[in-house]
Design a protein around this motif. Structure first.
Motif, mmCIF file in Angstrom:
data_model
loop_
_atom_site.group_PDB
_atom_site.id
_atom_site.type_symbol
_atom_site.label_atom_id
_atom_site.label_comp_id
_atom_site.label_asym_id
_atom_site.label_seq_id
_atom_site.Cartn_x
_atom_site.Cartn_y
_atom_site.Cartn_z
ATOM 1 N N ILE A 19 0.888 -1.166 0.000
ATOM 2 C CA ILE A 19 0.000 0.000 0.000
ATOM 3 C C ILE A 19 0.928 1.219 0.000
ATOM 4 N N MET A 20 1.069 1.809 -1.171
ATOM 5 C CA MET A 20 2.021 2.924 -1.344
ATOM 6 C C MET A 20 1.343 4.194 -0.841
ATOM 7 N N ASP A 21 1.716 4.627 0.346
ATOM 8 C CA ASP A 21 0.997 5.755 0.935
ATOM 9 C C ASP A 21 1.960 6.856 1.397
ATOM 10 N N GLY A 22 1.475 8.086 1.358
ATOM 11 C CA GLY A 22 2.244 9.204 1.908
ATOM 12 C C GLY A 22 2.743 10.224 0.888
ATOM 13 N N ASN A 23 2.311 10.074 -0.362
ATOM 14 C CA ASN A 23 2.769 11.011 -1.398
ATOM 15 C C ASN A 23 2.366 12.451 -1.090
ATOM 16 N N GLY A 24 1.116 12.621 -0.661
ATOM 17 C CA GLY A 24 0.596 13.970 -0.410
ATOM 18 C C GLY A 24 1.349 14.645 0.726
ATOM 19 N N ARG A 25 1.563 13.891 1.815
ATOM 20 C CA ARG A 25 2.280 14.463 2.977
ATOM 21 C C ARG A 25 3.729 14.775 2.621
ATOM 22 N N TRP A 26 4.323 13.939 1.805
ATOM 23 C CA TRP A 26 5.714 14.163 1.375
ATOM 24 C C TRP A 26 5.815 15.491 0.620
ATOM 25 N N GLN A 33 2.591 20.938 -4.136
ATOM 26 C CA GLN A 33 1.263 20.373 -4.370
ATOM 27 C C GLN A 33 1.322 18.847 -4.261
ATOM 28 N N ARG A 34 0.177 18.236 -3.940
ATOM 29 C CA ARG A 34 0.113 16.784 -3.771
ATOM 30 C C ARG A 34 0.650 16.012 -4.990
ATOM 31 N N ILE A 35 0.357 16.518 -6.171
ATOM 32 C CA ILE A 35 0.759 15.792 -7.381
ATOM 33 C C ILE A 35 2.283 15.680 -7.503
ATOM 34 N N GLY A 37 4.146 14.972 -5.100
ATOM 35 C CA GLY A 37 4.421 13.739 -4.353
ATOM 36 C C GLY A 37 4.158 12.509 -5.204
ATOM 37 N N HIS A 38 3.054 12.523 -5.943
ATOM 38 C CA HIS A 38 2.732 11.373 -6.806
ATOM 39 C C HIS A 38 3.834 11.190 -7.851
ATOM 40 N N LYS A 39 4.273 12.317 -8.438
ATOM 41 C CA LYS A 39 5.322 12.225 -9.469
ATOM 42 C C LYS A 39 6.591 11.623 -8.885
ATOM 43 N N TYR A 63 -0.697 -1.075 -4.753
ATOM 44 C CA TYR A 63 -2.000 -0.398 -4.682
ATOM 45 C C TYR A 63 -1.766 1.037 -5.160
ATOM 46 N N ALA A 64 -2.228 1.323 -6.364
ATOM 47 C CA ALA A 64 -1.923 2.621 -6.973
ATOM 48 C C ALA A 64 -3.106 3.584 -6.937
ATOM 49 N N PHE A 65 -4.331 3.023 -6.973
ATOM 50 C CA PHE A 65 -5.508 3.890 -6.956
ATOM 51 C C PHE A 65 -6.701 3.077 -6.468
ATOM 52 N N GLU A 68 -12.070 4.252 -3.534
ATOM 53 C CA GLU A 68 -12.371 5.442 -2.711
ATOM 54 C C GLU A 68 -11.608 6.679 -3.187
ATOM 55 N N ASN A 69 -10.481 6.462 -3.883
ATOM 56 C CA ASN A 69 -9.711 7.612 -4.370
ATOM 57 C C ASN A 69 -10.467 8.424 -5.431
ATOM 58 N N TRP A 70 -11.532 7.834 -6.008
ATOM 59 C CA TRP A 70 -12.368 8.612 -6.953
ATOM 60 C C TRP A 70 -13.032 9.780 -6.246
ATOM 61 N N ASN A 71 -13.079 9.734 -4.913
ATOM 62 C CA ASN A 71 -13.694 10.843 -4.161
ATOM 63 C C ASN A 71 -12.734 12.011 -3.927
ATOM 64 N N ARG A 72 -11.535 11.938 -4.437
ATOM 65 C CA ARG A 72 -10.585 13.063 -4.277
ATOM 66 C C ARG A 72 -10.951 14.204 -5.226
ATOM 67 N N PRO A 73 -10.346 15.392 -5.018
ATOM 68 C CA PRO A 73 -10.638 16.504 -5.929
ATOM 69 C C PRO A 73 -10.316 16.125 -7.384
ATOM 70 N N ILE A 75 -9.086 17.649 -9.810
ATOM 71 C CA ILE A 75 -7.772 18.062 -10.325
ATOM 72 C C ILE A 75 -6.689 17.040 -9.966
ATOM 73 N N GLU A 76 -6.799 16.463 -8.777
ATOM 74 C CA GLU A 76 -5.814 15.448 -8.375
ATOM 75 C C GLU A 76 -6.038 14.145 -9.147
ATOM 76 N N ILE A 77 -7.320 13.771 -9.312
ATOM 77 C CA ILE A 77 -7.624 12.533 -10.063
ATOM 78 C C ILE A 77 -7.110 12.653 -11.498
ATOM 79 N N ALA A 79 -4.765 14.522 -12.689
ATOM 80 C CA ALA A 79 -3.299 14.514 -12.729
ATOM 81 C C ALA A 79 -2.768 13.094 -12.506
ATOM 82 N N LEU A 80 -3.419 12.352 -11.599
ATOM 83 C CA LEU A 80 -2.986 10.968 -11.342
ATOM 84 C C LEU A 80 -3.189 10.091 -12.574
ATOM 85 N N MET A 81 -4.324 10.277 -13.240
ATOM 86 C CA MET A 81 -4.617 9.472 -14.437
ATOM 87 C C MET A 81 -3.606 9.787 -15.538
HETATM 88 C C1 IPE Z 1 -0.780 7.507 -1.840
HETATM 89 O O1 IPE Z 1 -0.456 8.745 -1.334
HETATM 90 C C2 IPE Z 1 -1.132 7.559 -3.310
HETATM 91 C C3 IPE Z 1 -2.566 7.410 -3.605
HETATM 92 C C4 IPE Z 1 -3.485 7.112 -2.750
HETATM 93 C C5 IPE Z 1 -2.965 7.626 -4.979
HETATM 94 P P1 IPE Z 1 -1.575 9.747 -0.797
HETATM 95 O O2 IPE Z 1 -1.977 10.609 -1.939
HETATM 96 O O3 IPE Z 1 -2.640 9.014 -0.123
HETATM 97 O O4 IPE Z 1 -0.719 10.610 0.245
HETATM 98 P P2 IPE Z 1 -1.171 11.074 1.690
HETATM 99 O O5 IPE Z 1 -1.656 9.856 2.413
HETATM 100 O O6 IPE Z 1 -2.243 12.081 1.498
HETATM 101 O O7 IPE Z 1 0.066 11.646 2.296
#
Ligand code: IPE
Ligand code: IPE
Ligand code: MG
Length: 249
Positions: A19-26, A33-35, A37-39, A63-65, A68-73, A75-77, A79-81
């Motif tokens: 479960i790859m988590d923490g991109n946004g906080r990074w 911006q959160r993206i 972190g994704h990059k 686990y990339a998406f 429930e992640n469809w409920n994000r803003p 603009i983030e969705i 960019a992720l796609m």
């Molecule tokens: C994980 O990082 C990537 C996805 C869920 C697409 P997050 O985007 O959940 O990053 P945090 O948890 O907000 O830091």
């Protein structure tokens, strides 16, 4: 001594899920911006894929998406796609070079066509590779997968292709999107969150769970080896007693 040399190659998990988590906080920590972190998470994906292939893990599921992640803003969705399309496209060469076979699990039809097409293209191109199988969980959630399996089984019964007597764990597993993929022995989650977030609920019934505070974009090969070594030091009892296990050895 390098961590990698401490990995016992005779005792490898066949399948590791992450479960790859923490991109946004990074990204936020860096004032971005959160993206961003994704990059930067793409490098970690590359590293872990290489690390898994190097030691001989057979399946790596990322686990990339999530559903429930469809409920994000939006603009983030979007960019992720976009990032998914460009990454799958640009990494296919490397997958071919490293003998990696790509697969995907999840509700693929809900993804934008550009993602579906790139994905299918890369899956087709790498289908004959015999090394690591890299499984991307995209628009995936376990409850979606399980509900979907129940529907398909019900339909098969309705059409008299199946009797309710035929239902057992093996048959049920065959109706999941992870059909033909062994259950993961090890599940890793980054970013210090201690939850499963609707990932592989059926398949992780007996997985070893490993949590690390590292944020995904900082995750490197040594972090992966560290998790594998930790896994190798555990006693997996499957309901038996420790003494029974020593007797069997
Ligand atoms: C994980 O990082 C990537 C996805 C869920 C697409 P997050 O985007 O959940 O990053 P945090 O948890 O907000 O830091
Ligand atoms: C889980 O991470 C999904 C992926 C890593 C793709 P989330 O960041 O979406 O999970 P929650 O919301 O913290 O449970
Ligand atoms: Mg998160």
């Amino acid at each position: 001594m390098e961590l990698k040399e401490n990995v016992n190659l005779q005792k490898l998990p066949k399948h590791v899920a992450i479960i790859m988590d923490g991109n946004g906080r990074w990204a936020k920590q860096k004032g971005n911006q959160r993206i961003f972190g994704h990059k930067n998470g793409v490098k970690a994906v590359r590293e872990v894929t290489e690390a898994a292939a190097e030691i001989g893990v057979q399946y790596l599921t990322l686990y990339a998406f999530s559903t429930e992640n469809w409920n994000r803003p939006k603009i983030e969705i979007d960019a992720l796609m976009q990032l998914l399309v460009s990454t799958i496209h640009s990494e296919t060469k490397t997958l071919l070079k490293n003998n990696v076979r790509l697969m995907a699990i999840g509700d693929r039809e809900s993804l934008p066509l550009s993602v579906q097409n790139n994905l299918q293209d890369s899956i087709n191109q790498t289908a004959k590779n015999t090394g690591l199988t890299l499984v991307l969980a995209l628009s995936y959630s376990s409850r979606w997968e399980i509900t979907n399996a129940v529907k398909k089984i019900a339909l098969a019964i309705e059409n008299k292709q199946l009797s309710h007597e035929d239902i057992n764990e093996q048959l049920f597993s065959n109706y999941l999107t992870t059909k033909d993929i062994p259950d993961p022995e090890l599940l890793i989650r980054t970013s210090g969150e201690y939850r499963i977030s609707n990932f592989l609920l059926w398949q992780i019934a007996y997985s070893e769970l490993y949590f690390t505070n590292k944020l995904w974009p900082d995750y490197r090969k040594d972090d992966f080896y560290e998790a594998i070594i930790d896994f190798q030091n555990r006693e997996r009892r499957f309901g038996k007693t420790s003494e029974q296990l020593s007797d069997e050895r």
